[in-house]
Design an enzyme around this catalytic site. Structure first.
Site, PDB file in Angstrom:
ATOM      1  N   TYR A 133      46.466  39.398  26.533  1.00 27.98           N
ATOM      2  CA  TYR A 133      47.186  38.416  25.944  1.00 27.98           C
ATOM      3  C   TYR A 133      46.131  37.576  24.973  1.00 27.98           C
ATOM      4  O   TYR A 133      44.872  37.222  25.268  1.00 27.98           O
ATOM      5  CB  TYR A 133      48.179  37.817  27.386  1.00 27.98           C
ATOM      6  CG  TYR A 133      47.557  36.751  28.139  1.00 27.98           C
ATOM      7  CD1 TYR A 133      46.726  37.604  28.995  1.00 27.98           C
ATOM      8  CD2 TYR A 133      48.517  35.648  27.867  1.00 27.98           C
ATOM      9  CE1 TYR A 133      46.657  36.785  29.749  1.00 27.98           C
ATOM     10  CE2 TYR A 133      47.877  34.740  28.753  1.00 27.98           C
ATOM     11  CZ  TYR A 133      47.129  34.920  30.243  1.00 27.98           C
ATOM     12  OH  TYR A 133      46.754  34.403  30.346  1.00 27.98           O
ATOM     13  N   ARG A 175      38.511  36.062  20.337  1.00 27.02           N
ATOM     14  CA  ARG A 175      38.760  36.617  21.811  1.00 27.02           C
ATOM     15  C   ARG A 175      39.358  37.497  22.564  1.00 27.02           C
ATOM     16  O   ARG A 175      39.323  38.275  22.765  1.00 27.02           O
ATOM     17  CB  ARG A 175      38.635  35.463  23.063  1.00 27.02           C
ATOM     18  CG  ARG A 175      39.174  35.458  24.406  1.00 27.02           C
ATOM     19  CD  ARG A 175      39.573  34.064  24.861  1.00 27.02           C
ATOM     20  NE  ARG A 175      41.032  33.658  24.477  1.00 27.02           N
ATOM     21  CZ  ARG A 175      41.892  32.461  25.476  1.00 27.02           C
ATOM     22  NH1 ARG A 175      40.885  31.929  25.826  1.00 27.02           N
ATOM     23  NH2 ARG A 175      42.953  32.614  25.314  1.00 27.02           N
ATOM     24  N   HIS A 227      46.348  57.168  36.226  1.00 25.68           N
ATOM     25  CA  HIS A 227      44.983  56.199  36.049  1.00 25.68           C
ATOM     26  C   HIS A 227      44.252  56.858  34.431  1.00 25.68           C
ATOM     27  O   HIS A 227      44.368  55.448  34.275  1.00 25.68           O
ATOM     28  CB  HIS A 227      44.037  56.128  37.270  1.00 25.68           C
ATOM     29  CG  HIS A 227      44.689  55.519  38.526  1.00 25.68           C
ATOM     30  ND1 HIS A 227      45.548  56.064  39.032  1.00 25.68           N
ATOM     31  CD2 HIS A 227      44.643  54.643  39.190  1.00 25.68           C
ATOM     32  CE1 HIS A 227      46.123  55.705  40.155  1.00 25.68           C
ATOM     33  NE2 HIS A 227      46.099  54.433  40.261  1.00 25.68           N
ATOM     34  N   LYS A 261      40.917  38.166  28.797  1.00 21.36           N
ATOM     35  CA  LYS A 261      42.087  37.636  28.795  1.00 21.36           C
ATOM     36  C   LYS A 261      42.822  38.689  29.514  1.00 21.36           C
ATOM     37  O   LYS A 261      43.548  38.991  28.560  1.00 21.36           O
ATOM     38  CB  LYS A 261      42.058  37.228  27.905  1.00 21.36           C
ATOM     39  CG  LYS A 261      43.746  36.083  28.065  1.00 21.36           C
ATOM     40  CD  LYS A 261      43.760  34.626  27.454  1.00 21.36           C
ATOM     41  CE  LYS A 261      44.517  33.501  27.319  1.00 21.36           C
ATOM     42  NZ  LYS A 261      44.746  33.281  28.357  1.00 21.36           N
ATOM     43  N   GLU A 297      37.551  27.639  37.678  1.00 20.71           N
ATOM     44  CA  GLU A 297      38.773  27.392  37.116  1.00 20.71           C
ATOM     45  C   GLU A 297      39.854  26.821  37.411  1.00 20.71           C
ATOM     46  O   GLU A 297      40.085  27.380  38.673  1.00 20.71           O
ATOM     47  CB  GLU A 297      38.869  28.070  35.655  1.00 20.71           C
ATOM     48  CG  GLU A 297      38.748  29.476  35.369  1.00 20.71           C
ATOM     49  CD  GLU A 297      39.034  30.356  35.189  1.00 20.71           C
ATOM     50  OE1 GLU A 297      38.601  30.100  33.856  1.00 20.71           O
ATOM     51  OE2 GLU A 297      38.791  31.716  34.892  1.00 20.71           O
ATOM     52  N   LEU A 319      37.027  31.917  32.271  1.00 17.60           N
ATOM     53  CA  LEU A 319      38.153  32.127  30.668  1.00 17.60           C
ATOM     54  C   LEU A 319      37.252  31.693  29.904  1.00 17.60           C
ATOM     55  O   LEU A 319      37.043  30.480  30.657  1.00 17.60           O
ATOM     56  CB  LEU A 319      39.489  32.198  30.586  1.00 17.60           C
ATOM     57  CG  LEU A 319      40.569  32.978  29.288  1.00 17.60           C
ATOM     58  CD1 LEU A 319      39.713  34.612  29.050  1.00 17.60           C
ATOM     59  CD2 LEU A 319      41.357  32.833  28.863  1.00 17.60           C
TER      60      LEU A 319
HETATM   61  N1  PDD Z   1      46.197  30.984  29.433  1.00 17.17           N
HETATM   62  N2  PDD Z   1      41.636  29.861  32.392  1.00 17.17           N
HETATM   63  C1  PDD Z   1      42.500  30.854  32.343  1.00 17.17           C
HETATM   64  C2  PDD Z   1      42.740  31.311  34.277  1.00 17.17           C
HETATM   65  C3  PDD Z   1      43.446  30.991  32.319  1.00 17.17           C
HETATM   66  O1  PDD Z   1      44.879  30.798  31.645  1.00 17.17           O
HETATM   67  C4  PDD Z   1      42.968  29.586  30.529  1.00 17.17           C
HETATM   68  C5  PDD Z   1      44.697  29.879  29.526  1.00 17.17           C
HETATM   69  C6  PDD Z   1      42.667  29.077  30.857  1.00 17.17           C
HETATM   70  C7  PDD Z   1      42.374  28.205  29.426  1.00 17.17           C
HETATM   71  O2  PDD Z   1      42.257  29.309  27.717  1.00 17.17           O
HETATM   72  P1  PDD Z   1      42.976  28.142  26.662  1.00 17.17           P
HETATM   73  O3  PDD Z   1      42.138  27.013  26.234  1.00 17.17           O
HETATM   74  O4  PDD Z   1      42.018  29.266  26.008  1.00 17.17           O
HETATM   75  O5  PDD Z   1      44.047  28.410  26.778  1.00 17.17           O
HETATM   76  C8  PDD Z   1      41.442  29.111  31.302  1.00 17.17           C
HETATM   77  C9  PDD Z   1      47.224  30.504  28.918  1.00 17.17           C
HETATM   78  C10 PDD Z   1      47.599  29.605  28.663  1.00 17.17           C
HETATM   79  C11 PDD Z   1      48.414  30.791  29.913  1.00 17.17           C
HETATM   80  O6  PDD Z   1      48.226  31.558  30.477  1.00 17.17           O
HETATM   81  O7  PDD Z   1      49.174  30.832  29.823  1.00 17.17           O
END
Ligand code: PDD
Length: 287
Positions: free
Chosen positions: A33, A52, A102, A147, A180, A205
């Site tokens: 996603y 990405r 699977h 992601k 993170e 990520l």
């Molecule tokens: N999440 N790390 C993780 C685990 C994340 O799920 C996200 C973003 C980020 C930051 O990535 P970005 O700057 O590209 O949004 C870092 C999104 C916003 C979500 O799951 O809603």
């Protein structure tokens, strides 16, 4: 106004949109996603999000559902049909529908869903009070750079934060290093004023906001170093913050029970936020 979703080639009312129960996204979390900010009707860093997405799809060997040009049109059209001025676009691609088993199904066609919603995005400084994070063990898999829609550890981490009255969790790996947040990247500013964030790699990520903040900071003459940091480094930091598409940049003023710096939004964090807001409000092209 009823919301509209794009599902496999059709725009339809969100409330009646459906996915097959044997979709692999539903049964195996076999999908990826993206979440993209829309500011003043334009997508922020759309090309970077698509880059990405390409990496995530390639890592899971899920075929591209359509060309990037066609996909961009769907994203823009979904935002438009939902009358999103400021908001978020969500897109999800799963490996498709197949009888539950699977191995990769040989002929499945990827399922593509795009939704958009209005969201009051942070505008000015008053929307960015400092937040508290709590640390917790990072229990995720070894490919956090993908992601993936498999977000259970992230969901549990976020809930743990909320249960403890905090905004988010900073996840800590087996070596005591901060990886993170549950849906954001983690940063500190050390005693020399250097901005520090963990290097990209399978442990985190690679955030699009993270990359943008790094380049905006460097263009502004701020030193940024990509290196891992420990919880103790973070607690001793002059400033700390987190970044993501949905939150932009939030100053972290407490980690567990340790107060960071003066316990208020830090000057450099504020500066980086101002740069990001300015960028997001005008520096963007929807490609
Ligand atoms: N999440 N790390 C993780 C685990 C994340 O799920 C996200 C973003 C980020 C930051 O990535 P970005 O700057 O590209 O949004 C870092 C999104 C916003 C979500 O799951 O809603």
């Amino acid at each position: 106004m009823s919301r509209i979703a794009y599902v496999n080639g059709r725009y339809q009312p969100l409330r009646s949109a459906v996915i097959n129960v044997e979709d692999r996204g539903f049964q195996f979390a076999d999908g990826v996603y993206e979440v993209i900010a829309v500011v003043d009707g334009r997508c922020v860093d759309l090309a970077e999000h698509f880059d990405r997405l390409d990496c995530s799809l390639a890592a899971l060997r899920i075929p591209q559902p359509m060309s990037r040009a066609a996909f961009s049109s769907v994203v823009e059209e979904t935002a438009r049909r939902n009358r999103v001025g400021d908001g978020l676009v969500y897109m999800q691609i799963s490996r498709g529908v197949a009888r539950r088993d699977h191995p990769f199904p040989p002929n499945a066609k990827p399922t593509l869903v795009v939704t958009a919603r209005r969201h009051v995005l942070p505008k000015g400084r008053e929307d960015f009070p400092g937040v508290r994070v709590v640390t917790a063990r990072d229990i995720r898999w070894a490919r956090c750079d993908i992601k993936s829609i498999s977000l259970l550890p992230n969901v549990l981490a976020k809930q743990e934060a909320l249960d403890k009255g905090a905004f988010d969790v900073w996840m800590v790996d087996g070596d005591g290093l901060v990886s993170e947040g549950s849906s954001s990247n983690a940063w500190i500013i050390d005693g020399r004023g250097t901005v520090v964030t963990r290097p990209t790699g399978p442990e985190i990520l690679g955030g699009i906001t993270r990359d943008r903040i790094i380049s905006l900071a460097r263009e502004d003459g701020v030193e940024v170093v990509e290196r891992p940091f420990t919880v103790d480094d973070a607690k001793a930091a002059r400033e700390a913050f987190l970044t993501s598409t949905t939150t932009f940049l939030r100053s972290v003023i407490r980690i567990d029970d340790a107060v960071i710096g003066s316990g208020e939004v830090g000057t450099l964090s504020q500066r980086l936020l101002d740069l990001y807001i300015t960028y997001a409000r005008k520096g963007i092209v929807c490609r």
